[in-house]
Design a protein around this motif. Structure first.
Motif, PDB file in Angstrom:
ATOM      1  N   GLU A  36      52.003  35.260  40.890  1.00 49.99           N
ATOM      2  CA  GLU A  36      52.275  36.677  40.686  1.00 49.99           C
ATOM      3  C   GLU A  36      53.036  36.788  39.377  1.00 49.99           C
ATOM      4  O   GLU A  36      54.113  36.207  39.229  1.00 49.99           O
ATOM      5  CB  GLU A  36      53.094  37.231  41.840  1.00 49.99           C
ATOM      6  CG  GLU A  36      53.215  38.730  41.813  1.00 49.99           C
ATOM      7  CD  GLU A  36      53.782  39.268  43.107  1.00 49.99           C
ATOM      8  OE1 GLU A  36      54.944  39.694  43.075  1.00 49.99           O
ATOM      9  OE2 GLU A  36      53.083  39.238  44.113  1.00 49.99           O
ATOM     10  N   SER A  75      53.529  41.675  34.588  1.00 50.87           N
ATOM     11  CA  SER A  75      52.258  42.391  34.649  1.00 50.87           C
ATOM     12  C   SER A  75      52.451  43.859  34.277  1.00 50.87           C
ATOM     13  O   SER A  75      53.451  44.479  34.634  1.00 50.87           O
ATOM     14  CB  SER A  75      51.688  42.290  36.067  1.00 50.87           C
ATOM     15  OG  SER A  75      50.468  42.961  36.148  1.00 50.87           O
ATOM     16  N   GLY A  92      50.351  46.525  35.066  1.00 49.59           N
ATOM     17  CA  GLY A  92      50.021  47.465  36.134  1.00 49.59           C
ATOM     18  C   GLY A  92      50.322  46.895  37.505  1.00 49.59           C
ATOM     19  O   GLY A  92      50.792  45.768  37.646  1.00 49.59           O
ATOM     20  N   HIS A  93      50.040  47.676  38.502  1.00 51.50           N
ATOM     21  CA  HIS A  93      50.227  47.232  39.886  1.00 51.50           C
ATOM     22  C   HIS A  93      49.047  46.355  40.299  1.00 51.50           C
ATOM     23  O   HIS A  93      47.910  46.627  39.919  1.00 51.50           O
ATOM     24  CB  HIS A  93      50.313  48.435  40.829  1.00 51.50           C
ATOM     25  CG  HIS A  93      51.471  49.328  40.528  1.00 51.50           C
ATOM     26  ND1 HIS A  93      52.765  48.962  40.779  1.00 51.50           N
ATOM     27  CD2 HIS A  93      51.521  50.562  39.975  1.00 51.50           C
ATOM     28  CE1 HIS A  93      53.572  49.933  40.408  1.00 51.50           C
ATOM     29  NE2 HIS A  93      52.850  50.923  39.914  1.00 51.50           N
ATOM     30  N   PRO A  94      49.291  45.311  41.098  1.00 50.48           N
ATOM     31  CA  PRO A  94      48.174  44.487  41.559  1.00 50.48           C
ATOM     32  C   PRO A  94      47.308  45.240  42.567  1.00 50.48           C
ATOM     33  O   PRO A  94      47.785  46.157  43.238  1.00 50.48           O
ATOM     34  CB  PRO A  94      48.856  43.285  42.206  1.00 50.48           C
ATOM     35  CG  PRO A  94      50.218  43.774  42.578  1.00 50.48           C
ATOM     36  CD  PRO A  94      50.571  44.840  41.576  1.00 50.48           C
ATOM     37  N   GLY A  95      46.047  44.859  42.640  1.00 49.38           N
ATOM     38  CA  GLY A  95      45.159  45.478  43.618  1.00 49.38           C
ATOM     39  C   GLY A  95      44.190  46.451  42.977  1.00 49.38           C
ATOM     40  O   GLY A  95      44.057  46.543  41.763  1.00 49.38           O
ATOM     41  N   ALA A 105      42.769  50.506  42.849  1.00 50.69           N
ATOM     42  CA  ALA A 105      43.164  51.893  43.118  1.00 50.69           C
ATOM     43  C   ALA A 105      42.209  52.838  42.399  1.00 50.69           C
ATOM     44  O   ALA A 105      41.494  52.450  41.482  1.00 50.69           O
ATOM     45  CB  ALA A 105      44.590  52.138  42.641  1.00 50.69           C
TER      46      ALA A 105
END
Length: 75
Positions: free
Chosen positions: A51, A55, A57-60, A62
């Motif tokens: 992780e 980073s 942006g947010h992980p995942g 959307a």
């Protein structure tokens, strides 16, 4: 940060955390687990996740924001 996950036949799922600067140590630990596996120990499902704390942006996954307006160019 790095996390190494593995399963031991007698103890079930296990994990160990490594600092972001210790990828080499995490990989050496995984290799030690794989050596045990090759020697017949009940070790399996050896994997590593990372992780990135920097980073952008947010992980995942959307939906795009409402102001996102991408169009495919056609000639």
């Amino acid at each position: 940060m790095y996390m190494v996950y593995w399963t031991e036949a007698d103890d079930g799922p296990r994990s160990r955390e490594f600092a972001s600067k210790d990828m080499s140590a995490a990989m050496q630990f995984m290799e030690a687990l794989r050596k045990r596996q090759r020697e017949g120990d009940g070790v399996c499902f050896i994997t590593m996740c990372s992780e990135n704390p920097d980073s952008v942006g947010h992980p995942g996954v959307a939906d795009p924001s409402p102001d996102y307006n991408w169009k495919k160019r056609r000639r």
